[in-house]
Design an enzyme around this catalytic site. Sequence first.
Site, mmCIF file in Angstrom:
data_model
loop_
_atom_site.group_PDB
_atom_site.id
_atom_site.type_symbol
_atom_site.label_atom_id
_atom_site.label_comp_id
_atom_site.label_asym_id
_atom_site.label_seq_id
_atom_site.Cartn_x
_atom_site.Cartn_y
_atom_site.Cartn_z
ATOM 1 N N GLY A 347 0.812 -1.225 0.000
ATOM 2 C CA GLY A 347 0.000 0.000 0.000
ATOM 3 C C GLY A 347 0.836 1.261 0.000
ATOM 4 O O GLY A 347 0.440 2.283 -0.577
ATOM 5 N N GLU A 370 9.645 10.314 -28.691
ATOM 6 C CA GLU A 370 10.657 9.842 -29.663
ATOM 7 C C GLU A 370 10.161 8.592 -30.392
ATOM 8 O O GLU A 370 10.945 7.700 -30.731
ATOM 9 C CB GLU A 370 12.000 9.545 -28.976
ATOM 10 C CG GLU A 370 12.708 10.778 -28.474
ATOM 11 C CD GLU A 370 13.780 11.338 -29.394
ATOM 12 O OE1 GLU A 370 14.315 12.405 -29.067
ATOM 13 O OE2 GLU A 370 14.077 10.730 -30.440
ATOM 14 N N GLY A 371 8.859 8.546 -30.654
ATOM 15 C CA GLY A 371 8.256 7.401 -31.344
ATOM 16 C C GLY A 371 7.667 6.429 -30.341
ATOM 17 O O GLY A 371 8.366 5.931 -29.455
ATOM 18 N N THR A 372 6.367 6.160 -30.478
ATOM 19 C CA THR A 372 5.682 5.257 -29.535
ATOM 20 C C THR A 372 6.220 3.825 -29.695
ATOM 21 O O THR A 372 6.881 3.507 -30.692
ATOM 22 C CB THR A 372 4.169 5.241 -29.823
ATOM 23 O OG1 THR A 372 3.975 4.738 -31.159
ATOM 24 C CG2 THR A 372 3.549 6.633 -29.706
HETATM 25 C C1 LIG Z 1 5.808 14.843 -22.448
HETATM 26 C C2 LIG Z 1 5.988 14.882 -23.930
HETATM 27 C C3 LIG Z 1 7.077 15.531 -24.480
HETATM 28 C C4 LIG Z 1 7.230 15.612 -25.857
HETATM 29 N N1 LIG Z 1 8.266 16.349 -26.388
HETATM 30 C C5 LIG Z 1 8.287 16.613 -27.722
HETATM 31 C C6 LIG Z 1 9.192 17.578 -28.263
HETATM 32 O O1 LIG Z 1 10.034 18.150 -27.562
HETATM 33 N N2 LIG Z 1 9.105 17.885 -29.597
HETATM 34 C C7 LIG Z 1 8.199 17.281 -30.424
HETATM 35 O O2 LIG Z 1 8.164 17.603 -31.608
HETATM 36 N N3 LIG Z 1 7.321 16.345 -29.941
HETATM 37 C C8 LIG Z 1 7.338 16.022 -28.616
HETATM 38 N N4 LIG Z 1 6.433 15.109 -28.098
HETATM 39 C C9 LIG Z 1 5.493 14.479 -28.999
HETATM 40 C C10 LIG Z 1 5.640 12.974 -29.108
HETATM 41 O O3 LIG Z 1 6.764 12.652 -29.864
HETATM 42 C C11 LIG Z 1 4.319 12.446 -29.690
HETATM 43 O O4 LIG Z 1 3.348 12.562 -28.658
HETATM 44 C C12 LIG Z 1 4.424 11.009 -30.140
HETATM 45 O O5 LIG Z 1 5.264 10.914 -31.269
HETATM 46 C C13 LIG Z 1 3.059 10.425 -30.500
HETATM 47 O O6 LIG Z 1 2.285 11.294 -31.270
HETATM 48 P P1 LIG Z 1 0.780 11.610 -30.818
HETATM 49 O O7 LIG Z 1 0.809 11.989 -29.394
HETATM 50 O O8 LIG Z 1 0.185 12.573 -31.769
HETATM 51 O O9 LIG Z 1 0.028 10.225 -30.921
HETATM 52 P P2 LIG Z 1 -0.574 9.561 -32.272
HETATM 53 O O10 LIG Z 1 0.431 9.573 -33.341
HETATM 54 O O11 LIG Z 1 -1.908 10.166 -32.533
HETATM 55 O O12 LIG Z 1 -0.772 8.065 -31.778
HETATM 56 C C14 LIG Z 1 -1.896 7.626 -31.014
HETATM 57 C C15 LIG Z 1 -1.797 6.110 -30.899
HETATM 58 O O13 LIG Z 1 -1.873 5.512 -32.213
HETATM 59 C C16 LIG Z 1 -0.714 4.724 -32.445
HETATM 60 N N5 LIG Z 1 -0.350 4.821 -33.857
HETATM 61 C C17 LIG Z 1 -0.186 5.933 -34.625
HETATM 62 N N6 LIG Z 1 0.189 5.607 -35.856
HETATM 63 C C18 LIG Z 1 0.253 4.258 -35.907
HETATM 64 C C19 LIG Z 1 0.590 3.305 -36.921
HETATM 65 N N7 LIG Z 1 0.944 3.674 -38.153
HETATM 66 N N8 LIG Z 1 0.538 1.997 -36.597
HETATM 67 C C20 LIG Z 1 0.207 1.605 -35.343
HETATM 68 N N9 LIG Z 1 -0.101 2.446 -34.347
HETATM 69 C C21 LIG Z 1 -0.092 3.751 -34.618
HETATM 70 C C22 LIG Z 1 0.351 5.283 -31.530
HETATM 71 O O14 LIG Z 1 1.366 4.337 -31.258
HETATM 72 C C23 LIG Z 1 -0.469 5.630 -30.299
HETATM 73 O O15 LIG Z 1 -0.679 4.480 -29.526
HETATM 74 C C24 LIG Z 1 6.292 14.980 -26.715
HETATM 75 C C25 LIG Z 1 5.205 14.290 -26.154
HETATM 76 C C26 LIG Z 1 5.033 14.267 -24.791
HETATM 77 C C27 LIG Z 1 3.809 13.567 -24.231
#
Ligand SMILES: Cc1cc2nc3c(=O)[nH]c(=O)nc-3n(C[C@H](O)[C@H](O)[C@H](O)COP(=O)(O)OP(=O)(O)OC[C@H]3O[C@@H](n4cnc5c(N)ncnc54)[C@H](O)[C@@H]3O)c2cc1C
Length: 384
Positions: A347, A370-372
């Site tokens: 807890g 940096e890419g999900t």
């Molecule tokens: C705290 C934080 C700091 C950040 N810092 C920066 C920064 O300094 N500069 C900057 O430019 N960006 C920054 N980012 C952005 C970050 O790189 C993006 O949030 C991330 O690349 C995902 O993009 P999105 O949030 O639009 O999600 P989306 O692209 O909309 O994705 C939503 C979901 O769909 C999935 N998905 C999307 N496309 C596909 C596909 N082709 N196949 C399978 N699954 C898919 C994703 O994996 C995810 O699960 C930051 C984000 C956060 C939260």
Amino acid sequence: MSNMDALLSEDQRMVRDAARTFSQAQLAPHAAEWDKLGALPESAVKQMGELGLLGMLVPAEWGGTRTDDLAYALALEEVAAGCASSATLMSVHNSVGCVPILKFGTPAQQQHWLPRLVTGEVIGAFCLTEPHSGSEAHALKTRAVLHGTGAEAYWVLNGSKQFVTNGERAGMAIVFAVTDPALGKKGLSAFIVDTSTPGFTVARKEAKMGIRASDTCAITLDGCRVPAANMLGQAGEGLKIALSNLEGGRIGIAAQAVGIARAAMDAAKAYAAERLQFGAPIEQHQAIGHMLADMHTRLNAARLLVHHAARLRTAGVPCISEASQAKLFASETAEWVCSKAIQIHGGYGYLEDYAVARHYRDARITQIYEGTSEIQKIVISRHL
Ligand SMILES: Cc1cc2nc3c(=O)[nH]c(=O)nc-3n(C[C@H](O)[C@H](O)[C@H](O)COP(=O)(O)OP(=O)(O)OC[C@H]3O[C@@H](n4cnc5c(N)ncnc54)[C@H](O)[C@@H]3O)c2cc1C
């Protein structure tokens, strides 16, 4: 000294040890307070600059402290183990703040920005993501239009940027915009923008689940006038520049994930040794001992993937898949290790009074930026 140390060079050990001493003494004791406050103090950033942590990918000729990619990963692990938000600042600043100018900047741009970036006098930001463009990084709507000619020429930028790390603190931002809509992906360009330029405004500082002391901002570009000489690279090279340091950036985030997981692991080990239940420290209950064994093993596996990718990169071997594997595995492992660390705390692990709750919140971002994880799997599968 762990036996992994035997594979490090003297220089790598020195960098790692200096970063560890600094991080444990100056960052870790304050990380919880900064998390609550939602900000890193200037003094901490200044100290990171003095120690050379903000110029780790820039060679000495520009005042930087570059040695190799593994030394950088080791330092990031250490900083992240003390304060994940500081590691986010450090990673973005080094990897996508300094490196694009180092690689694509003109001598005048390098001369103007690099000496101040490497000391931390100026902090860098990277403005790629937009509200409608995340994983599909090239689908930008921000528009740059050229006015005038010759030495008088300037670009006017209009649009919205989302999730900009260091958005409030940065003095310099690399901004990506559409310069020729007819060319699609090849119609994007990069600009070095002094953030004091009129029309560059922080629209909002986001309230986040984790890495709360790192400032993540929405930025509005409204008639932001940028001299033509501030274009980074050539017109149309925007996407190439945006994607040019993916290997290095992903190795960095993987190292951050390992650092966060290590902090959670250390907390769990210490707690398991002192918490008594059923007349014994809980580490002596086999379920807890095995949990710690699994955490240790997966954490070491993640660290080895990071070191492997960093070594390949230092050797100049293309390693986009290895960097993605390190990022995918380390970030997923970090979430898992942090979750187990909470379980070991029972807890108490669920209370913000204990660091493991923060580590868990902090770890979560490493699966997204940096890419999900899903995008890393696309990269890895394409390279099979
Ligand atoms: C705290 C934080 C700091 C950040 N810092 C920066 C920064 O300094 N500069 C900057 O430019 N960006 C920054 N980012 C952005 C970050 O790189 C993006 O949030 C991330 O690349 C995902 O993009 P999105 O949030 O639009 O999600 P989306 O692209 O909309 O994705 C939503 C979901 O769909 C999935 N998905 C999307 N496309 C596909 C596909 N082709 N196949 C399978 N699954 C898919 C994703 O994996 C995810 O699960 C930051 C984000 C956060 C939260």
